[in-house]
Design a protein around this motif. Structure first.
Motif, mmCIF file in Angstrom:
data_model
loop_
_atom_site.group_PDB
_atom_site.id
_atom_site.type_symbol
_atom_site.label_atom_id
_atom_site.label_comp_id
_atom_site.label_asym_id
_atom_site.label_seq_id
_atom_site.Cartn_x
_atom_site.Cartn_y
_atom_site.Cartn_z
ATOM 1 N N ASN A 211 -13.841 -2.238 -3.597
ATOM 2 C CA ASN A 211 -14.394 -1.146 -2.800
ATOM 3 C C ASN A 211 -13.325 -0.468 -1.939
ATOM 4 O O ASN A 211 -13.490 0.678 -1.523
ATOM 5 C CB ASN A 211 -15.555 -1.641 -1.923
ATOM 6 N N VAL A 212 -12.215 -1.163 -1.668
ATOM 7 C CA VAL A 212 -11.113 -0.541 -0.928
ATOM 8 C C VAL A 212 -10.523 0.605 -1.751
ATOM 9 O O VAL A 212 -10.321 1.719 -1.243
ATOM 10 C CB VAL A 212 -10.028 -1.577 -0.585
ATOM 11 N N ALA A 213 -10.240 0.341 -3.033
ATOM 12 C CA ALA A 213 -9.721 1.394 -3.913
ATOM 13 C C ALA A 213 -10.756 2.500 -4.083
ATOM 14 O O ALA A 213 -10.406 3.687 -4.141
ATOM 15 C CB ALA A 213 -9.346 0.803 -5.273
ATOM 16 N N ALA A 214 -12.023 2.127 -4.144
ATOM 17 C CA ALA A 214 -13.090 3.126 -4.275
ATOM 18 C C ALA A 214 -13.121 4.040 -3.055
ATOM 19 O O ALA A 214 -13.306 5.262 -3.181
ATOM 20 C CB ALA A 214 -14.435 2.426 -4.466
ATOM 21 N N ASN A 215 -12.946 3.481 -1.866
ATOM 22 C CA ASN A 215 -12.893 4.292 -0.646
ATOM 23 C C ASN A 215 -11.732 5.280 -0.692
ATOM 24 O O ASN A 215 -11.878 6.446 -0.301
ATOM 25 C CB ASN A 215 -12.749 3.378 0.581
ATOM 26 N N LYS A 216 -10.576 4.828 -1.158
ATOM 27 C CA LYS A 216 -9.409 5.703 -1.251
ATOM 28 C C LYS A 216 -9.656 6.847 -2.226
ATOM 29 O O LYS A 216 -9.268 7.998 -1.974
ATOM 30 C CB LYS A 216 -8.182 4.896 -1.668
ATOM 31 N N LYS A 217 -10.300 6.528 -3.348
ATOM 32 C CA LYS A 217 -10.596 7.577 -4.330
ATOM 33 C C LYS A 217 -11.597 8.576 -3.767
ATOM 34 O O LYS A 217 -11.485 9.789 -4.014
ATOM 35 C CB LYS A 217 -11.130 6.959 -5.623
ATOM 36 N N MET A 218 -12.589 8.101 -3.010
ATOM 37 C CA MET A 218 -13.552 9.023 -2.406
ATOM 38 C C MET A 218 -12.858 9.964 -1.436
ATOM 39 O O MET A 218 -13.186 11.161 -1.368
ATOM 40 C CB MET A 218 -14.653 8.238 -1.696
ATOM 41 N N ASP A 219 -11.892 9.447 -0.680
ATOM 42 C CA ASP A 219 -11.127 10.312 0.214
ATOM 43 C C ASP A 219 -10.362 11.366 -0.580
ATOM 44 O O ASP A 219 -10.270 12.535 -0.175
ATOM 45 C CB ASP A 219 -10.141 9.478 1.042
ATOM 46 N N GLU A 220 -9.807 10.938 -1.727
ATOM 47 C CA GLU A 220 -9.063 11.870 -2.586
ATOM 48 C C GLU A 220 -9.987 12.924 -3.172
ATOM 49 O O GLU A 220 -9.670 14.124 -3.167
ATOM 50 C CB GLU A 220 -8.369 11.078 -3.700
ATOM 51 N N PHE A 221 -11.141 12.493 -3.665
ATOM 52 C CA PHE A 221 -12.105 13.438 -4.237
ATOM 53 C C PHE A 221 -12.625 14.403 -3.169
ATOM 54 O O PHE A 221 -12.935 15.556 -3.469
ATOM 55 C CB PHE A 221 -13.287 12.691 -4.864
ATOM 56 N N GLY A 222 -12.727 13.919 -1.954
ATOM 57 C CA GLY A 222 -13.251 14.743 -0.875
ATOM 58 C C GLY A 222 -12.372 15.920 -0.515
ATOM 59 O O GLY A 222 -12.800 16.820 0.233
#
Length: 327
Positions: A211-222
């Motif tokens: 979920n840490v990597a998922a959070n980083k990707k969400m920030d990138e997608f945002g």
């Protein structure tokens, strides 16, 4: 007693060998030699002498290469590969000739899509016998699409590779492939497929347990305004929040939503097997193999191949209306 086709094949071989020779007074006639080798290959195939047919197709391609007829050379190698694959079941030889065909199509200049297609056929053959080679061949095919301005033709290959990686439990690599596809969608202004890539990446990372990597990707997608306002982005954010909160019931509800079902079937099935830390084990383990290390928070136990008892999984919740999911 030799059949008529076999006699004809032998005659063509003699003519091809004669045309390929040079002397004090003449040079090899590669054009004629290529045609004779090609005719010999067809005759050998008719006579069911498949090894000889493959050899003649390869020699025809070599002769066509001498006169820079690269498209015909590529076709010859492709014909050799087809016979090796379909008639002899010689997968190693088929892969070799498909790769040679790809090289010729690409060198020819106007057929990069055919070059990629040959690599995909080789990859398909390798799927059950050499996982790493299959992945490398699919990746090389994608590389051709990406470098030869054929991005719109690459969608199917991205899906094939993602599905294959999921089947082999190489989830981080599958997420990387989906990120590459997201980049392609961004370059081709395909917002719908790009938003699906966003959701697919988060599903893959949560299935892996990171979920840490998922959070980083969400920030990138945002960072993308159009993606930020998409239903898929909102759903991915909700799934990540449910996973972080340890809310298995909510996560299962979201995984059953319509937007997830619109993803490729391998990804939508994987979404229903995601388990929050301590929330139970999916019916089929979703873990990455190879050099990747599974985070401690992963819901899938991989120690010595063991898994938690089946009754530890949270019971699946009934499907919910998709519109409610995104409110």
């Amino acid at each position: 007693m030799e059949s008529g086709s076999l006699k004809l094949a032998h005659a063509y071989v003699k003519d091809a060998q004669k045309a390929s020779k040079s002397s004090w007074f003449s040079k090899p006639e590669w054009d004629a030699a290529a045609q004779y080798w090609d005719k010999a290959a067809v005759s050998y195939k008719t006579a069911l002498h498949f090894e000889e047919a493959i050899d003649c197709h390869a020699k025809a391609s070599d002769a066509f290469t001498k006169i820079n007829a690269l498209y015909l050379a590529a076709k010859g190698y492709e014909n050799a590969a087809i016979i090796a694959e379909k008639q002899l079941k010689d997968h190693s030889k088929a892969v070799t000739y498909y790769c040679k065909s790809s090289d010729m199509f690409r060198s020819q200049g106007s057929s990069p899509d055919r070059a990629a297609e040959m690599l995909e056929k080789a990859a398909k053959i390798c799927e059950d016998v050499d996982t790493d080679q299959a992945i490398q061949l699919y990746d090389s095919a994608l590389g051709i699409y990406e470098t030869e301005d054929r991005l719109r033709l690459s969608m199917g290959t991205f899906r094939k590779l993602t599905t294959y990686l999921i089947e082999k439990n190489r989830l981080l690599e599958a997420a990387d492939v989906q990120m590459r596809l997201y980049s392609v969608c961004d370059q081709t202004n395909n917002r719908y497929e790009g938003s699906k890539c966003c959701l697919a990446v988060i599903v893959l990372l949560l299935a892996f347990g990171d979920n840490v990597a998922a959070n980083k990707k969400m920030d990138e997608f945002g960072q993308s305004v159009s993606l930020l306002h998409s239903d898929e982005f909102a759903l991915a954010d909700q799934m990540l929040q449910a996973y972080t909160d340890g809310d298995q019931q909510r996560l299962t509800q979201l995984a059953l939503s319509q937007k997830v079902s619109f993803l490729d079937s391998s990804i939508s099935r994987l979404a229903t097997r995601i388990r929050v830390p301590g929330g139970g084990v999916a019916s089929s383990s979703a873990h990455a193999s190879g050099h990747h290390t599974t985070p401690a928070s992963s819901a899938v136990s991989q120690s010595n191949g063991a898994s938690a008892p089946a009754n530890s999984a949270a019971p699946p919740a009934p499907p919910v209306d998709d519109d409610d999911d995104l409110l």
